[in-house]
Scaffold this motif. Structure first.
Motif, PDB file in Angstrom:
ATOM      1  N   ASN A 413       0.861  -1.223   0.031  1.00 20.33           N
ATOM      2  CA  ASN A 413       0.007   0.047  -0.052  1.00 20.33           C
ATOM      3  C   ASN A 413       0.657   1.177   0.183  1.00 20.33           C
ATOM      4  O   ASN A 413       0.413   2.276  -0.269  1.00 20.33           O
ATOM      5  CB  ASN A 413      -0.892   0.087   1.026  1.00 20.33           C
ATOM      6  CG  ASN A 413      -1.927  -1.066   0.929  1.00 20.33           C
ATOM      7  OD1 ASN A 413      -2.855  -0.927   0.371  1.00 20.33           O
ATOM      8  ND2 ASN A 413      -1.916  -1.808   1.984  1.00 20.33           N
ATOM      9  N   ILE A 417      -2.861   4.148   0.984  1.00 24.30           N
ATOM     10  CA  ILE A 417      -4.345   3.993   1.486  1.00 24.30           C
ATOM     11  C   ILE A 417      -4.119   4.217   3.099  1.00 24.30           C
ATOM     12  O   ILE A 417      -5.312   4.766   3.647  1.00 24.30           O
ATOM     13  CB  ILE A 417      -4.473   2.594   1.548  1.00 24.30           C
ATOM     14  CG1 ILE A 417      -4.450   2.000   0.098  1.00 24.30           C
ATOM     15  CG2 ILE A 417      -5.986   2.125   2.070  1.00 24.30           C
ATOM     16  CD1 ILE A 417      -4.395   0.678  -0.218  1.00 24.30           C
ATOM     17  N   ASP A 453      -9.119  11.409  -5.306  1.00 22.00           N
ATOM     18  CA  ASP A 453      -9.866  10.184  -5.208  1.00 22.00           C
ATOM     19  C   ASP A 453      -8.626   9.143  -4.720  1.00 22.00           C
ATOM     20  O   ASP A 453      -7.647   8.951  -5.355  1.00 22.00           O
ATOM     21  CB  ASP A 453     -10.729   9.926  -6.285  1.00 22.00           C
ATOM     22  CG  ASP A 453     -11.374   8.568  -6.149  1.00 22.00           C
ATOM     23  OD1 ASP A 453     -12.300   8.518  -5.666  1.00 22.00           O
ATOM     24  OD2 ASP A 453     -10.761   7.392  -6.764  1.00 22.00           O
ATOM     25  N   ASN A 454      -9.314   8.215  -3.749  1.00 25.64           N
ATOM     26  CA  ASN A 454      -8.214   7.344  -3.125  1.00 25.64           C
ATOM     27  C   ASN A 454      -7.642   6.226  -4.167  1.00 25.64           C
ATOM     28  O   ASN A 454      -6.485   6.147  -4.155  1.00 25.64           O
ATOM     29  CB  ASN A 454      -8.791   6.647  -1.787  1.00 25.64           C
ATOM     30  CG  ASN A 454      -7.698   5.825  -1.281  1.00 25.64           C
ATOM     31  OD1 ASN A 454      -6.700   6.653  -0.792  1.00 25.64           O
ATOM     32  ND2 ASN A 454      -8.253   4.768  -1.110  1.00 25.64           N
ATOM     33  N   GLN A 455      -8.800   5.933  -5.071  1.00 27.96           N
ATOM     34  CA  GLN A 455      -8.364   4.822  -5.850  1.00 27.96           C
ATOM     35  C   GLN A 455      -7.472   5.410  -6.781  1.00 27.96           C
ATOM     36  O   GLN A 455      -6.468   4.663  -7.560  1.00 27.96           O
ATOM     37  CB  GLN A 455      -9.732   4.139  -6.724  1.00 27.96           C
ATOM     38  CG  GLN A 455      -9.632   3.092  -7.473  1.00 27.96           C
ATOM     39  CD  GLN A 455      -8.974   1.880  -6.727  1.00 27.96           C
ATOM     40  OE1 GLN A 455      -9.252   1.534  -5.621  1.00 27.96           O
ATOM     41  NE2 GLN A 455      -8.137   1.147  -7.218  1.00 27.96           N
ATOM     42  N   ILE A 458      -3.949   5.455  -5.766  1.00 31.33           N
ATOM     43  CA  ILE A 458      -3.415   4.316  -5.579  1.00 31.33           C
ATOM     44  C   ILE A 458      -2.841   3.805  -7.157  1.00 31.33           C
ATOM     45  O   ILE A 458      -1.690   3.633  -7.279  1.00 31.33           O
ATOM     46  CB  ILE A 458      -4.196   3.323  -4.999  1.00 31.33           C
ATOM     47  CG1 ILE A 458      -4.731   3.333  -3.395  1.00 31.33           C
ATOM     48  CG2 ILE A 458      -3.692   1.699  -5.251  1.00 31.33           C
ATOM     49  CD1 ILE A 458      -5.559   2.431  -3.135  1.00 31.33           C
ATOM     50  N   THR A 459      -3.737   4.129  -8.155  1.00 32.33           N
ATOM     51  CA  THR A 459      -3.197   3.853  -9.398  1.00 32.33           C
ATOM     52  C   THR A 459      -1.971   4.838  -9.966  1.00 32.33           C
ATOM     53  O   THR A 459      -1.129   4.010 -10.285  1.00 32.33           O
ATOM     54  CB  THR A 459      -4.439   4.221 -10.436  1.00 32.33           C
ATOM     55  OG1 THR A 459      -5.536   3.398  -9.823  1.00 32.33           O
ATOM     56  CG2 THR A 459      -3.984   3.853 -11.990  1.00 32.33           C
ATOM     57  N   ARG A 521      -3.337   1.627 -18.646  1.00 31.48           N
ATOM     58  CA  ARG A 521      -4.016   2.061 -17.674  1.00 31.48           C
ATOM     59  C   ARG A 521      -4.090   3.638 -17.691  1.00 31.48           C
ATOM     60  O   ARG A 521      -5.139   4.157 -17.248  1.00 31.48           O
ATOM     61  CB  ARG A 521      -3.162   1.919 -16.354  1.00 31.48           C
ATOM     62  CG  ARG A 521      -3.264   0.483 -15.625  1.00 31.48           C
ATOM     63  CD  ARG A 521      -2.394   0.153 -14.370  1.00 31.48           C
ATOM     64  NE  ARG A 521      -1.090  -0.276 -15.035  1.00 31.48           N
ATOM     65  CZ  ARG A 521      -0.025  -0.544 -13.882  1.00 31.48           C
ATOM     66  NH1 ARG A 521      -0.277  -0.102 -12.698  1.00 31.48           N
ATOM     67  NH2 ARG A 521       1.064  -1.087 -14.586  1.00 31.48           N
TER      68      ARG A 521
END
Length: 547
Positions: A413, A417, A453-455, A458-459, A521
């Motif tokens: 992570n 996160i 945005d958290n997602q 992470i990406t 991606r």
């Protein structure tokens, strides 16, 4: 026939006149003859206005503003020219002029001592210069940031001066001269006069193409000051003498008087021209009324015929729209399949990495634990067997296993996160990698005041992590920079290294480096991905993602 030739010749004369006066203004400006430069800029602006060439009018306004701002004790306000220039920039999508406006704002704030806000404008220029791939503007801005840090964060000044000098093309003599001059000034402010003289002497060897007299006047004064401080009075006198010679040749007081006289004449000529223009417009309005009536009759006839034809075109357009809709649906399905494949590929790589960590780290510790338990089972009945020591060793192995499992989970992570955010996670990663002393990673940021945005974070972190891993594995670099900027709802990520580079066109990106997966991606995020690599000069990767 002869009348048409005269009109054509008249137009060419007007075009040539505007460019002629504009170039003369630039020439006089470079030679520090400001009153003559001002006079020619005004004439060029007049001709450009007559052709409604607003882009060139804006350029003249900026040049007049910068010229007048450099003069002392002028009795009229130069800000009106800057305001006209800013109005043009706000209403037109011109990146180069936007950069010039940001530079003037940065200089204004720097003069007022507002270093933080000035630095923000310079960062915006860096972002835009990289976007349009203008290395000259980028280098010049790094030099200006170095000058800013002379008074703000002094330890950072040298880094930005050196960065500018590395990027400058050798033909940019004025910019290189100015950078060495500012570099020496930093040493002088810190009372390191010997190093200041070294930088000033490097500037002395360069012949600037623009503003030569004014730049050399400043240089000779600085050299004289530095030699005076180290008590080399003979050399100090030599440079004071050179300074006085140039100072006498640039008579700013006479130039200011000349500029004021030119402005008064220009204002009177403009008033007469405005009166003539009012009379001309009255006659034009009368002619326009008759022309409009004729146009209405003609356009009514054409409109009726067009209406009949448009019905047929509408039917054809609807059929074409349906075909395009079917094509779009097919492309969307293909894009979804490619995105899913990329996600599966990324997940598979993550599983393999975790499996390797478990096998290499946890597997060996568990095997040792098993041996301890077998040893306990076989020897517990023996009298001289030290069970307490075996219990302590086993407990240590269990603790070690727990810590390794925890580190694998934390690495997965990487702090994104855990409510730390993208920027903090990237900085922690860069710090940990730099601590190994094999490569130094700098992180520069602008505009990331709020979490994304958290997602998405992470990406993006996974993409940056994979690109940095590629640099460590393949680039043989000792320095890298991660530049993250959020500007106009676009997240811009620039990752640069000073490694061996590679031939992007001849490299098979589907094997080994994971670039193909990263591109997919980013495409899924509606972003863009670009690689610029030169053999033995390093690699730059530019990513833009709308947020």
């Amino acid at each position: 026939m002869s009348s048409n030739n005269q009109i054509s010749k008249s137009k060419n004369i007007r075009v040539d006149s505007s460019l002629y006066y504009f170039n003369r203004g630039l020439k006089f400006d470079k030679n520090n003859k400001h009153h003559l430069a001002y006079k020619n800029y005004l004439k060029a602006k007049h001709f450009y206005l007559s052709k409604n060439n607003l882009d060139s009018v804006a350029e003249c306004n900026l040049l007049i503003y910068t010229l007048l701002s450099s003069q002392n004790n002028l009795k009229f306000n130069s800000e009106i020219y800057f305001s006209d220039f800013i109005r043009y920039v706000e209403n037109n999508n011109d990146t180069l002029k936007q950069i010039k406006s940001y530079k003037e704002y940065a200089v204004k704030l720097l003069k007022k001592g507002n270093y933080s806000n000035s630095l923000d404008f310079y960062k915006r220029i860096i972002f835009l210069s990289k976007k349009i791939k203008n290395r000259e503007i980028e280098a010049n801005t790094y030099s200006n940031i170095g000058l800013l840090h002379t008074n703000y964060k002094q330890d950072s000044a040298i880094y930005f001066f050196e960065k500018a000098l590395k990027i400058y093309d050798k033909n940019l003599t004025t910019e290189i001269f100015s950078t060495y001059l500012n570099y020496g000034n930093w040493y002088q402010k810190n009372n390191d006069f010997y190093n200041a003289i070294k930088k000033f002497k490097k500037a002395e060897k360069i012949s600037p193409k623009k503003y030569a007299l004014n730049l050399k006047r400043i240089l000779f004064f600085k050299l004289a000051q530095s030699y005076q401080k180290i008590k080399d009075y003979k050399t100090a006198y030599f440079y004071f003498d050179k300074y006085d010679l140039i100072k006498d040749s640039i008579n700013n007081t006479k130039q200011n008087i000349a500029i004021s006289e030119i402005k008064e004449k220009y204002d009177n000529e403009k008033l007469r021209a405005d009166n003539l223009e009012i009379e001309s417009k009255r006659k034009q309005s009368q002619n326009l009324l008759y022309g409009s009536l004729a146009f209405l009759v003609l356009s009514g006839t054409i409109g009726f015929l067009t209406l009949k034809n448009s019905r047929k075109k509408r039917l054809l357009a609807e059929q074409l729209k349906e075909l395009e809709k079917q094509k779009s649906l097919t492309l969307i399905k293909e894009h979804e399949i490619n995105t899913i494949n990329a996600m599966i590929d990324g997940q598979e790589k993550e599983r393999i990495r975790i499996a390797e960590d478990l096998h290499d780290n946890i597997g060996s510790v568990l095997a040792t634990l098993k041996l301890h338990f077998e040893n306990l089972k076989l020897n517990r009945e023996k009298e001289h067997f030290n069970q307490e020591e075996l219990y302590v060793k086993t407990e240590k192995l269990i603790d070690e296993t727990y810590l390794k499992v925890r580190s694998i989970a934390h690495a997965k992570n990487a702090g994104v996160i855990a409510n730390k955010g993208l920027l903090v996670a990237v900085k922690l990663m860069a710090e940990k990698i730099s601590d190994a002393n094999k490569i130094t990673i700098h992180v520069l940021d602008f505009g990331l005041d709020k979490r994304l945005d958290n997602q998405l974070e992470i990406t993006i972190f996974r993409i940056i992590q994979e690109l940095i891993t590629n640099i460590i594995k393949h680039a043989n670099a000792n320095e890298a920079t991660i530049n993250i900027s959020l500007f106009d709802q676009v997240l811009n990520i620039i990752i640069e290294d000073n490694g061996k580079g590679f031939n992007y066109k001849k490299t098979n990106l589907k094997n080994g480096m994971g670039i193909s997966s990263i591109q997919t991606r980013i495409k899924h995020l509606s972003g863009s991905f670009e690689i610029d690599s030169t053999i033995n000069k390093g690699t730059s990767i530019i990513i833009n993602i709308p947020v």
